[in-house]
Design an enzyme around this catalytic site. Structure first.
Site, PDB file in Angstrom:
ATOM      1  N   GLY A  84       1.506  -2.581   4.457  1.00 46.73           N
ATOM      2  CA  GLY A  84       2.801  -2.408   3.807  1.00 46.73           C
ATOM      3  C   GLY A  84       3.549  -1.233   4.420  1.00 46.73           C
ATOM      4  N   GLU A 105      -4.169   4.333   8.761  1.00 47.61           N
ATOM      5  CA  GLU A 105      -3.328   3.147   8.992  1.00 47.61           C
ATOM      6  C   GLU A 105      -2.795   3.127  10.423  1.00 47.61           C
ATOM      7  OE1 GLU A 105      -1.678   2.470   4.449  1.00 47.61           O
ATOM      8  OE2 GLU A 105      -0.608   3.834   5.763  1.00 47.61           O
TER       9      GLU A 105
HETATM   10  C1  5RP Z   1      -0.076   3.797   2.162  1.00 49.94           C
HETATM   11  C2  5RP Z   1       1.117   3.115   2.724  1.00 49.94           C
HETATM   12  C3  5RP Z   1       1.583   1.894   2.003  1.00 49.94           C
HETATM   13  O1  5RP Z   1       1.498   0.809   2.874  1.00 49.94           O
HETATM   14  C4  5RP Z   1       2.998   2.127   1.554  1.00 49.94           C
HETATM   15  O2  5RP Z   1       3.021   3.287   0.713  1.00 49.94           O
HETATM   16  C5  5RP Z   1       3.543   0.926   0.792  1.00 49.94           C
HETATM   17  O3  5RP Z   1       2.858   0.751  -0.405  1.00 49.94           O
HETATM   18  P1  5RP Z   1       3.228  -0.421  -1.418  1.00 49.94           P
HETATM   19  O4  5RP Z   1       2.857  -1.713  -0.753  1.00 49.94           O
HETATM   20  O5  5RP Z   1       2.400  -0.126  -2.642  1.00 49.94           O
HETATM   21  O6  5RP Z   1       4.705  -0.323  -1.703  1.00 49.94           O
HETATM   22  O7  5RP Z   1       1.674   3.483   3.709  1.00 49.94           O
HETATM   23  O8  5RP Z   1      -0.319   4.991   2.846  1.00 49.94           O
END
Ligand code: 5RP
Length: 217
Positions: A84, A105
Protein backbone atom coordinates in the site's frame (compact mmCIF):
# COMPACT_ATOMS: atom_id res chain seq x y z
CA UNK A 1 -16.37 7.08 -1.75
CA UNK A 2 -16.23 3.72 0.06
CA UNK A 3 -12.56 3.50 0.98
CA UNK A 4 -12.71 -0.10 2.22
CA UNK A 5 -14.43 -1.20 -1.00
CA UNK A 6 -11.77 0.60 -3.04
CA UNK A 7 -8.95 -1.03 -1.07
CA UNK A 8 -10.50 -4.41 -1.78
CA UNK A 9 -10.87 -3.67 -5.50
CA UNK A 10 -7.22 -2.63 -5.80
CA UNK A 11 -6.24 -5.70 -3.77
CA UNK A 12 -8.28 -7.97 -6.06
CA UNK A 13 -6.54 -6.56 -9.13
CA UNK A 14 -3.13 -7.19 -7.54
CA UNK A 15 -4.04 -10.74 -6.46
CA UNK A 16 -4.74 -11.55 -10.12
CA UNK A 17 -1.15 -10.59 -11.03
CA UNK A 18 0.29 -13.38 -8.90
CA UNK A 19 1.16 -16.63 -10.69
CA UNK A 20 1.79 -20.14 -9.45
CA UNK A 21 5.34 -20.68 -8.22
CA UNK A 22 6.11 -17.01 -7.63
CA UNK A 23 8.19 -15.57 -4.78
CA UNK A 24 6.05 -12.72 -3.45
CA UNK A 25 6.84 -9.79 -1.16
CA UNK A 26 4.01 -8.79 1.15
CA UNK A 27 3.80 -5.14 2.24
CA UNK A 28 2.18 -3.74 5.37
CA UNK A 29 -1.04 -1.92 6.19
CA UNK A 30 -4.80 -2.20 5.86
CA UNK A 31 -4.77 -2.43 2.05
CA UNK A 32 -2.32 -5.31 2.25
CA UNK A 33 -4.58 -6.84 4.89
CA UNK A 34 -7.32 -6.85 2.23
CA UNK A 35 -4.90 -8.38 -0.29
CA UNK A 36 -3.75 -11.33 1.84
CA UNK A 37 -7.00 -13.36 1.97
CA UNK A 38 -7.61 -12.70 -1.73
CA UNK A 39 -4.15 -14.00 -2.53
CA UNK A 40 -4.63 -17.02 -0.26
CA UNK A 41 -7.98 -17.82 -1.93
CA UNK A 42 -6.20 -18.34 -5.23
CA UNK A 43 -4.60 -21.49 -3.85
CA UNK A 44 -1.26 -20.95 -5.63
CA UNK A 45 2.05 -22.51 -4.64
CA UNK A 46 4.00 -19.48 -3.42
CA UNK A 47 7.05 -18.48 -1.41
CA UNK A 48 6.33 -15.28 0.54
CA UNK A 49 8.33 -12.81 2.60
CA UNK A 50 6.70 -10.23 4.87
CA UNK A 51 7.67 -6.63 5.61
CA UNK A 52 6.35 -6.69 9.19
CA UNK A 53 5.38 -9.06 11.97
CA UNK A 54 1.76 -7.96 11.54
CA UNK A 55 1.77 -9.03 7.89
CA UNK A 56 3.62 -12.24 8.69
CA UNK A 57 1.01 -13.21 11.29
CA UNK A 58 -1.93 -12.28 9.05
CA UNK A 59 -0.45 -14.10 6.05
CA UNK A 60 0.13 -17.26 8.09
CA UNK A 61 -3.41 -17.04 9.50
CA UNK A 62 -4.67 -17.13 5.88
CA UNK A 63 -2.47 -20.15 5.14
CA UNK A 64 0.20 -18.31 3.13
CA UNK A 65 3.73 -19.64 3.68
CA UNK A 66 6.07 -16.92 4.96
CA UNK A 67 9.80 -17.43 5.09
CA UNK A 68 12.52 -15.25 6.63
CA UNK A 69 14.04 -12.41 4.62
CA UNK A 70 16.96 -12.12 7.01
CA UNK A 71 20.60 -13.01 6.42
CA UNK A 72 22.52 -14.44 3.47
CA UNK A 73 20.53 -17.64 3.06
CA UNK A 74 17.18 -15.91 2.47
CA UNK A 75 15.59 -15.38 -0.95
CA UNK A 76 17.71 -12.88 -2.90
CA UNK A 77 15.04 -11.93 -5.41
CA UNK A 78 11.28 -11.84 -5.64
CA UNK A 79 9.02 -12.05 -8.67
CA UNK A 80 6.50 -9.57 -7.35
CA UNK A 81 5.92 -7.38 -4.30
CA UNK A 82 2.58 -5.78 -3.41
CA UNK A 83 2.21 -2.93 -0.94
CA UNK A 84 0.00 0.00 0.00
CA UNK A 85 0.97 3.67 0.25
CA UNK A 86 0.12 6.86 2.12
CA UNK A 87 0.32 9.11 -0.94
CA UNK A 88 0.74 8.53 -4.66
CA UNK A 89 1.37 11.28 -7.21
CA UNK A 90 0.63 10.84 -10.91
CA UNK A 91 4.32 11.26 -11.74
CA UNK A 92 4.98 8.04 -9.79
CA UNK A 93 6.42 9.43 -6.56
CA UNK A 94 5.03 7.50 -3.60
CA UNK A 95 5.18 8.17 0.14
CA UNK A 96 5.13 5.16 2.44
CA UNK A 97 5.81 4.45 6.10
CA UNK A 98 2.58 5.48 7.80
CA UNK A 99 2.83 2.08 9.44
CA UNK A 100 6.56 2.59 10.16
CA UNK A 101 7.56 -0.34 7.93
CA UNK A 102 9.12 1.70 5.10
CA UNK A 103 12.70 0.44 5.49
CA UNK A 104 11.74 -3.20 5.13
CA UNK A 105 9.16 -2.27 2.50
CA UNK A 106 11.81 -0.52 0.43
CA UNK A 107 14.13 -3.54 0.65
CA UNK A 108 11.37 -5.93 -0.40
CA UNK A 109 10.35 -3.61 -3.25
CA UNK A 110 13.98 -3.43 -4.40
CA UNK A 111 14.25 -7.22 -4.40
CA UNK A 112 11.20 -7.60 -6.63
CA UNK A 113 11.19 -7.73 -10.41
CA UNK A 114 7.79 -6.04 -10.25
CA UNK A 115 6.68 -3.73 -7.44
CA UNK A 116 2.95 -3.03 -7.39
CA UNK A 117 1.39 -0.33 -5.21
CA UNK A 118 -2.31 -0.69 -4.37
CA UNK A 119 -4.37 2.23 -3.07
CA UNK A 120 -7.86 3.63 -2.66
CA UNK A 121 -8.54 6.91 -4.48
CA UNK A 122 -8.03 9.05 -1.36
CA UNK A 123 -4.28 8.32 -1.60
CA UNK A 124 -3.93 10.03 -4.99
CA UNK A 125 -2.53 13.56 -4.52
CA UNK A 126 -1.75 16.44 -6.87
CA UNK A 127 1.55 17.04 -5.07
CA UNK A 128 3.27 15.15 -2.29
CA UNK A 129 2.90 16.72 1.12
CA UNK A 130 4.47 16.19 4.52
CA UNK A 131 4.97 14.15 6.58
CA UNK A 132 7.63 11.88 5.09
CA UNK A 133 8.34 8.99 7.45
CA UNK A 134 11.95 8.39 8.52
CA UNK A 135 13.79 5.57 10.24
CA UNK A 136 16.79 6.83 12.23
CA UNK A 137 19.67 4.99 13.87
CA UNK A 138 19.47 5.25 17.67
CA UNK A 139 23.25 5.63 17.85
CA UNK A 140 24.02 9.34 17.52
CA UNK A 141 20.30 10.20 17.45
CA UNK A 142 20.65 13.62 19.10
CA UNK A 143 23.29 14.61 16.56
CA UNK A 144 21.20 13.30 13.64
CA UNK A 145 18.20 15.30 14.86
CA UNK A 146 20.33 18.45 15.17
CA UNK A 147 21.41 18.06 11.52
CA UNK A 148 17.87 17.41 10.23
CA UNK A 149 15.40 20.29 9.79
CA UNK A 150 11.70 19.93 10.59
CA UNK A 151 11.84 16.41 12.01
CA UNK A 152 9.89 15.10 14.99
CA UNK A 153 10.12 11.73 16.69
CA UNK A 154 7.01 9.63 16.25
CA UNK A 155 5.33 8.17 19.34
CA UNK A 156 5.87 4.65 18.03
CA UNK A 157 7.79 1.57 19.11
CA UNK A 158 11.25 1.00 17.59
CA UNK A 159 11.33 -0.64 14.18
CA UNK A 160 11.92 -4.41 14.10
CA UNK A 161 15.54 -3.56 13.32
CA UNK A 162 15.83 -1.52 16.53
CA UNK A 163 15.72 1.91 14.90
CA UNK A 164 13.78 5.06 15.80
CA UNK A 165 10.72 6.18 13.80
CA UNK A 166 10.40 9.89 13.01
CA UNK A 167 8.66 12.16 10.51
CA UNK A 168 9.93 14.97 8.31
CA UNK A 169 7.46 17.89 8.16
CA UNK A 170 9.32 20.28 5.87
CA UNK A 171 9.06 21.14 2.18
CA UNK A 172 8.38 18.19 -0.18
CA UNK A 173 8.07 20.22 -3.40
CA UNK A 174 11.18 18.60 -4.91
CA UNK A 175 10.98 14.93 -3.87
CA UNK A 176 14.10 13.93 -5.83
CA UNK A 177 16.24 16.53 -4.05
CA UNK A 178 14.72 15.71 -0.67
CA UNK A 179 15.20 11.98 -1.24
CA UNK A 180 18.86 12.51 -2.16
CA UNK A 181 19.46 14.80 0.83
CA UNK A 182 17.86 12.39 3.29
CA UNK A 183 19.70 9.39 1.83
CA UNK A 184 23.01 11.23 2.15
CA UNK A 185 22.47 12.12 5.82
CA UNK A 186 24.42 9.92 8.27
CA UNK A 187 22.02 8.46 10.80
CA UNK A 188 19.06 8.28 8.41
CA UNK A 189 18.56 4.56 7.87
CA UNK A 190 15.76 5.09 5.34
CA UNK A 191 12.99 7.48 4.35
CA UNK A 192 9.50 6.91 2.98
CA UNK A 193 9.95 8.55 -0.44
CA UNK A 194 9.76 5.90 -3.17
CA UNK A 195 10.89 7.26 -6.55
CA UNK A 196 8.96 6.56 -9.77
CA UNK A 197 11.62 4.14 -11.02
CA UNK A 198 11.18 1.91 -7.97
CA UNK A 199 7.53 1.16 -8.77
CA UNK A 200 6.32 -0.90 -11.73
CA UNK A 201 2.69 0.09 -11.47
CA UNK A 202 0.20 1.76 -9.16
CA UNK A 203 -3.34 0.37 -9.00
CA UNK A 204 -5.74 3.08 -7.84
CA UNK A 205 -9.35 2.12 -7.19
CA UNK A 206 -11.92 4.83 -8.01
CA UNK A 207 -15.45 3.76 -7.17
CA UNK A 208 -15.90 0.49 -9.08
CA UNK A 209 -12.93 0.96 -11.43
CA UNK A 210 -9.23 0.35 -11.01
CA UNK A 211 -6.87 2.75 -12.76
CA UNK A 212 -3.38 1.50 -13.62
CA UNK A 213 -0.64 4.14 -13.45
CA UNK A 214 2.72 3.10 -14.87
CA UNK A 215 5.37 5.58 -13.70
CA UNK A 216 7.31 6.98 -16.64
CA UNK A 217 4.61 6.20 -19.22
C1 5RP B 1 3.33 0.99 6.12
C2 5RP B 1 2.94 1.61 4.82
C3 5RP B 1 1.55 1.36 4.36
O1 5RP B 1 1.60 0.67 3.15
C4 5RP B 1 0.86 2.68 4.21
O2 5RP B 1 0.89 3.35 5.48
C5 5RP B 1 -0.59 2.51 3.76
O3 5RP B 1 -1.34 1.87 4.74
P1 5RP B 1 -2.89 1.57 4.54
O4 5RP B 1 -3.01 0.54 3.46
O5 5RP B 1 -3.34 1.07 5.89
O6 5RP B 1 -3.56 2.87 4.17
O7 5RP B 1 3.69 2.25 4.16
O8 5RP B 1 4.61 1.42 6.49
Amino acid sequence: MDVEREKRLAAEAAALLVEDGMAVGLGTGSTVSAFLPLLAERGLRLRCVATSLRTEEEARAHGLPVEPFMGVTALDRLDLAVDGADQVARDGWVVKGGGAAHTREKLVAAAADRFVVIVSSDKLVERLRPPVPLELLAYGLASTLRRLDAVSLRDAPPSPDGNVIADYHGDVADPAALSAALSAMPGVVEHGLFPPWSTSEILVAHGEDVERIVPGE
